[in-house]
Scaffold this active site. Structure first.
Site, PDB file in Angstrom:
ATOM      1  N   HIS A 168       0.758  -1.156  -0.165  1.00 49.43           N
ATOM      2  CA  HIS A 168      -0.099  -0.062   0.058  1.00 49.43           C
ATOM      3  C   HIS A 168       0.814   1.250  -0.044  1.00 49.43           C
ATOM      4  O   HIS A 168       0.657   2.365  -0.893  1.00 49.43           O
ATOM      5  CB  HIS A 168      -0.867  -0.036   1.320  1.00 49.43           C
ATOM      6  CG  HIS A 168      -2.065   1.270   1.467  1.00 49.43           C
ATOM      7  ND1 HIS A 168      -2.773   1.582   0.622  1.00 49.43           N
ATOM      8  CD2 HIS A 168      -1.817   2.024   2.386  1.00 49.43           C
ATOM      9  CE1 HIS A 168      -3.257   2.492   0.932  1.00 49.43           C
ATOM     10  NE2 HIS A 168      -2.869   2.790   2.086  1.00 49.43           N
TER      11      HIS A 168
HETATM   12  C1  HEM Z   1       1.174   3.791   7.356  1.00 54.52           C
HETATM   13  C2  HEM Z   1       1.273   4.344   6.328  1.00 54.52           C
HETATM   14  C3  HEM Z   1       0.202   4.645   5.340  1.00 54.52           C
HETATM   15  C4  HEM Z   1       0.479   5.454   4.205  1.00 54.52           C
HETATM   16  C5  HEM Z   1       1.564   6.359   3.803  1.00 54.52           C
HETATM   17  C6  HEM Z   1      -0.919   5.448   3.358  1.00 54.52           C
HETATM   18  C7  HEM Z   1      -1.046   6.333   2.352  1.00 54.52           C
HETATM   19  C8  HEM Z   1      -2.351   6.312   1.538  1.00 54.52           C
HETATM   20  C9  HEM Z   1      -2.534   7.027   0.405  1.00 54.52           C
HETATM   21  C10 HEM Z   1      -1.715   8.099   0.069  1.00 54.52           C
HETATM   22  C11 HEM Z   1      -3.888   7.071   0.064  1.00 54.52           C
HETATM   23  C12 HEM Z   1      -4.718   7.463  -0.947  1.00 54.52           C
HETATM   24  C13 HEM Z   1      -4.724   6.702  -2.150  1.00 54.52           C
HETATM   25  C14 HEM Z   1      -5.822   7.141  -3.152  1.00 54.52           C
HETATM   26  O1  HEM Z   1      -6.494   7.961  -2.967  1.00 54.52           O
HETATM   27  O2  HEM Z   1      -5.712   6.831  -4.333  1.00 54.52           O
HETATM   28  C15 HEM Z   1      -4.520   5.864   1.003  1.00 54.52           C
HETATM   29  C16 HEM Z   1      -5.718   5.361   0.844  1.00 54.52           C
HETATM   30  C17 HEM Z   1      -6.323   4.550   1.751  1.00 54.52           C
HETATM   31  N1  HEM Z   1      -5.452   3.841   2.786  1.00 54.52           N
HETATM   32 FE1  HEM Z   1      -3.848   4.255   3.461  1.00 54.52          FE
HETATM   33  N2  HEM Z   1      -1.852   4.579   4.094  1.00 54.52           N
HETATM   34  C18 HEM Z   1      -1.073   4.058   5.207  1.00 54.52           C
HETATM   35  C19 HEM Z   1      -1.548   3.241   5.999  1.00 54.52           C
HETATM   36  C20 HEM Z   1      -2.758   2.571   5.938  1.00 54.52           C
HETATM   37  C21 HEM Z   1      -3.496   1.612   6.795  1.00 54.52           C
HETATM   38  C22 HEM Z   1      -2.536   0.989   8.051  1.00 54.52           C
HETATM   39  C23 HEM Z   1      -4.640   1.213   6.348  1.00 54.52           C
HETATM   40  C24 HEM Z   1      -5.648   0.393   6.823  1.00 54.52           C
HETATM   41  C25 HEM Z   1      -5.345  -0.776   7.655  1.00 54.52           C
HETATM   42  C26 HEM Z   1      -4.902   2.058   5.190  1.00 54.52           C
HETATM   43  C27 HEM Z   1      -6.086   1.969   4.531  1.00 54.52           C
HETATM   44  C28 HEM Z   1      -6.322   2.858   3.404  1.00 54.52           C
HETATM   45  C29 HEM Z   1      -7.751   2.940   2.717  1.00 54.52           C
HETATM   46  C30 HEM Z   1      -8.936   2.103   3.041  1.00 54.52           C
HETATM   47  C31 HEM Z   1      -7.590   3.821   1.776  1.00 54.52           C
HETATM   48  C32 HEM Z   1      -8.614   4.455   0.665  1.00 54.52           C
HETATM   49  C33 HEM Z   1      -8.467   3.582  -0.451  1.00 54.52           C
HETATM   50  C34 HEM Z   1      -9.490   2.395  -0.576  1.00 54.52           C
HETATM   51  O3  HEM Z   1     -10.707   2.676  -0.090  1.00 54.52           O
HETATM   52  O4  HEM Z   1      -9.313   1.633  -1.563  1.00 54.52           O
HETATM   53  N3  HEM Z   1      -3.850   2.996   4.877  1.00 54.52           N
HETATM   54  N4  HEM Z   1      -3.437   5.403   2.110  1.00 54.52           N
END
Ligand code: HEM
Length: 207
Positions: A168
């Site tokens: 991710h």
């Molecule tokens: C710890 C470092 C993390 C970073 C740098 C990060 C970064 C990002 C970024 C940049 C997005 C936007 C992507 C887009 O809009 O196309 C995003 C979306 C998302 N992230 Fe993270 N994330 C992190 C951790 C996590 C964790 C731990 C989870 C869940 C356990 C998570 C769940 C999600 C979800 C559910 C989305 C929305 C995308 C979707 O619904 O498919 N993230 N993240």
């Protein structure tokens, strides 16, 4: 912070705060969990005030993460339902990684990879939370056989989830212009057009 009035809003402040609470909890849980996993990693407990504090804090941080993940789940689940286009996207992802994204089917707000990851993360969260509760012996008293099985499930699901989060974060960095979506809430029109053309059309009314 670069603010251009032509940028598109991808996340509001509440969605971003929700995501970062989950993200920060994940990092704290991974660090404290790895400390319990292998003696070589035990010194990580010093980040939490020592072994006893790490052991006390880990499950409570887990509760916070589980609660905020549930909220995030209901916010994003309907946008992550998989369809034919998503499986098609996934079958072509190798080409895209090799630098050719011309044959990729048009994507809405999320692509097939993001959607698949969403459901795998949800599965991991369910397994980790349920097994974590069973293992939480200071609060609950489950039969020892069940606790032992829960330990295995907890460690396996956590290891898998750490791998998923690496993917991710790597994908968010690799796709330039994505991190700012979760920092400031906005993306450029060019980013949206290139990576999520269906969403771009929906947001702008343009082709
Ligand atoms: C710890 C470092 C993390 C970073 C740098 C990060 C970064 C990002 C970024 C940049 C997005 C936007 C992507 C887009 O809009 O196309 C995003 C979306 C998302 N992230 Fe993270 N994330 C992190 C951790 C996590 C964790 C731990 C989870 C869940 C356990 C998570 C769940 C999600 C979800 C559910 C989305 C929305 C995308 C979707 O619904 O498919 N993230 N993240």
């Amino acid at each position: 912070m670069i603010r251009n009035p032509r940028d598109l809003q991808r996340y509001n402040a509440s969605e971003r705060a929700n995501h970062w609470i989950v993200g920060i909890c994940f990092i704290l849980l991974a660090l404290s969990g790895l400390a319990f996993f292998h003696p070589a990693l035990f010194p990580l407990v010093n980040l939490f005030g020592g072994g006893t504090w790490a052991r006390i804090l880990h499950p409570w941080i887990g509760v916070v993460m589980a609660v905020f993940f549930v909220i995030m789940f209901f916010r994003f689940a309907s946008l992550n339902l998989m369809g034919g286009k998503d499986w098609d996207w996934l079958s072509k992802v190798g080409k895209m990684v090799d630098g050719n994204d011309h044959d990729m089917p048009e994507q809405g707000k999320y692509n097939g990879g993001q959607k698949l990851l969403f459901w795998l993360l949800t599965l991991c969260m369910v397994l980790i939370t349920v097994s974590g509760v069973v293992m939480w012996r200071s609060q609950f008293d489950f039969p020892v056989g069940l606790v032992r099985a829960a330990v295995v499930v907890h460690a396996a699901a956590a290891a898998f989830m750490i791998g998923l989060i690496f993917v991710h974060v790597y994908a968010a960095i690799w796709t330039r212009g994505t991190i700012r979506a979760m920092l400031y809430g906005t993306v450029t029109r060019a980013w949206a057009k290139q990576h999520h053309r269906g969403w771009y059309r929906q947001m702008t009314g343009k082709d």
